[in-house]
Scaffold this motif. Sequence first.
Motif, short mmCIF file in Angstrom:
data_model
loop_
_atom_site.label_atom_id
_atom_site.label_comp_id
_atom_site.label_asym_id
_atom_site.label_seq_id
_atom_site.Cartn_x
_atom_site.Cartn_y
_atom_site.Cartn_z
N LYS A 40 -4.03 -8.25 -2.71
CA LYS A 40 -2.69 -8.27 -2.14
C LYS A 40 -1.88 -9.44 -2.70
O LYS A 40 -0.68 -9.33 -2.89
CB LYS A 40 -2.76 -8.35 -0.62
N SER A 51 -9.76 -7.70 0.24
CA SER A 51 -8.43 -7.17 -0.08
C SER A 51 -7.38 -8.25 -0.25
O SER A 51 -6.38 -8.07 -0.93
CB SER A 51 -7.99 -6.18 1.00
N HIS A 88 -13.13 -3.68 -2.84
CA HIS A 88 -13.16 -4.89 -3.67
C HIS A 88 -14.13 -5.91 -3.07
O HIS A 88 -13.96 -6.32 -1.92
CB HIS A 88 -11.76 -5.50 -3.79
N LEU A 120 -8.68 -1.49 -2.21
CA LEU A 120 -8.67 -2.67 -1.35
C LEU A 120 -9.95 -2.83 -0.54
O LEU A 120 -10.53 -3.91 -0.48
CB LEU A 120 -7.46 -2.63 -0.40
N ASP A 121 -10.40 -1.77 0.11
CA ASP A 121 -11.59 -1.83 0.96
C ASP A 121 -12.88 -1.97 0.15
O ASP A 121 -13.89 -2.42 0.69
CB ASP A 121 -11.67 -0.61 1.86
N GLU A 138 0.81 -1.22 0.00
CA GLU A 138 0.00 0.00 0.00
C GLU A 138 0.84 1.27 0.00
O GLU A 138 0.44 2.28 -0.55
CB GLU A 138 -0.95 0.00 1.20
#
Length: 84
Positions: free
Chosen positions: A46, A42, A38, A35-36, A16
């Motif tokens: 990642k 996350s 999706h 990320l939050d 990040e």
Amino acid sequence: MSQQFTKAQVAEHKDEKSGMYIIIDTGVYDVAKFLDDHPGGSKILKRVAGKDATKQFWKYHSKQVLEKYGPKLQIGTVKEEAKL
């Protein structure tokens, strides 16, 4: 958004802090701020950060998903590299 990246440059961005770049087809996308949001969580983003995620992306997403989110997340394209 005319920036071009080598695959090695994309591979350097897998957290990040430095950005989480993924490749889909020939596009390079920074998914760090997604990320939050999706739906699959996350963890999967990642796992593919810094890599070519084309195969995984098309396995689970339609063209409409890329059309909807791609313009917001795309930061460039993959630079063609010489094949020896």
